[in-house]
Design an enzyme around this catalytic site. Sequence first.
Site, PDB file in Angstrom:
ATOM      1  N   GLU A   1     -12.878 -52.343  10.827  1.00 22.08           N
ATOM      2  CA  GLU A   1     -11.891 -51.820  11.770  1.00 22.08           C
ATOM      3  C   GLU A   1     -12.028 -50.301  11.877  1.00 22.08           C
ATOM      4  OE1 GLU A   1      -9.670 -53.071  13.739  1.00 22.08           O
ATOM      5  OE2 GLU A   1      -9.230 -55.118  13.060  1.00 22.08           O
TER       6      GLU A   1
ATOM      7  N   HIS B   1     -16.222 -57.090  18.637  1.00 15.41           N
ATOM      8  CA  HIS B   1     -15.321 -58.246  18.610  1.00 15.41           C
ATOM      9  C   HIS B   1     -15.338 -58.975  19.954  1.00 15.41           C
ATOM     10  CE1 HIS B   1     -11.044 -59.806  17.389  1.00 15.41           C
ATOM     11  NE2 HIS B   1     -11.924 -60.765  17.505  1.00 15.41           N
TER      12      HIS B   1
ATOM     13  N   ASP C   1     -12.210 -55.210  22.166  1.00 14.60           N
ATOM     14  CA  ASP C   1     -12.671 -54.122  21.310  1.00 14.60           C
ATOM     15  C   ASP C   1     -14.135 -54.317  20.875  1.00 14.60           C
ATOM     16  OD1 ASP C   1     -11.312 -56.276  19.815  1.00 14.60           O
ATOM     17  OD2 ASP C   1     -11.695 -55.102  18.027  1.00 14.60           O
TER      18      ASP C   1
END
Length: 219
Positions: free
Chosen positions: A151, A193, A203
């Site tokens: 992330e 993603h 994303d």
Amino acid sequence: MTSVHRGLSRRALFTAAAGAAGVLGAGLAGAAAAAPQRTGASDAARRGASDAARRGASGVDYPAAHWVPASTSNYTRSNRPSTYPIELVVIHVTQETFDDTITLFQDPSHAACAHYVTRSADGYIDQMVREKDIAWHAGNWDYNTRSIGIEHEGWVDDPSWFTDAMYTASAKLTRDICDRYGIAMDRDHIIGHVEVPGTDHTDPGPYWDWDKYLALVRA
């Protein structure tokens, strides 16, 4: 990119999708209408005392990361790569601040988390799930079993969050993962993603600089 989820936070989206058996992805597609102030060195000082109690170097697979464990309700224990091969790195964007993302991944009701979270201001990295375990980050069980999720603090429609410090730190992490598991450093194996089959997420979004990122990974 356009998303039906635009304007919703990570928590709102996961709350709306509750009951999806714990394989929902992190890094949600919609951008918040007004992004909060980004975290940085001052936040590190503020968090220092509590972080010291929560962190432990023995938990990390990547030496430059800091161990802050996710709730065990948000991932599946495993023994990869013996149980499943590790073949992919999946790039996410948090749609939350760094601190809020850590809090969400430690919430047992969140039903999602990634292995690593990278901070925008300075590239600081928390590891939240051991690489041998299966983080629920991709929204696709097959991809979850074969990947490591990273992330990145920010919002998909605001490129100012994608700092040189974050690109560089994340690229070093991705290179280390690829070296250890024999993953090719290309766009077939380092994916967004958005490229996971069945996802409705966008994303890392149109402002993520893939050419820059892969050049740093390969450097």
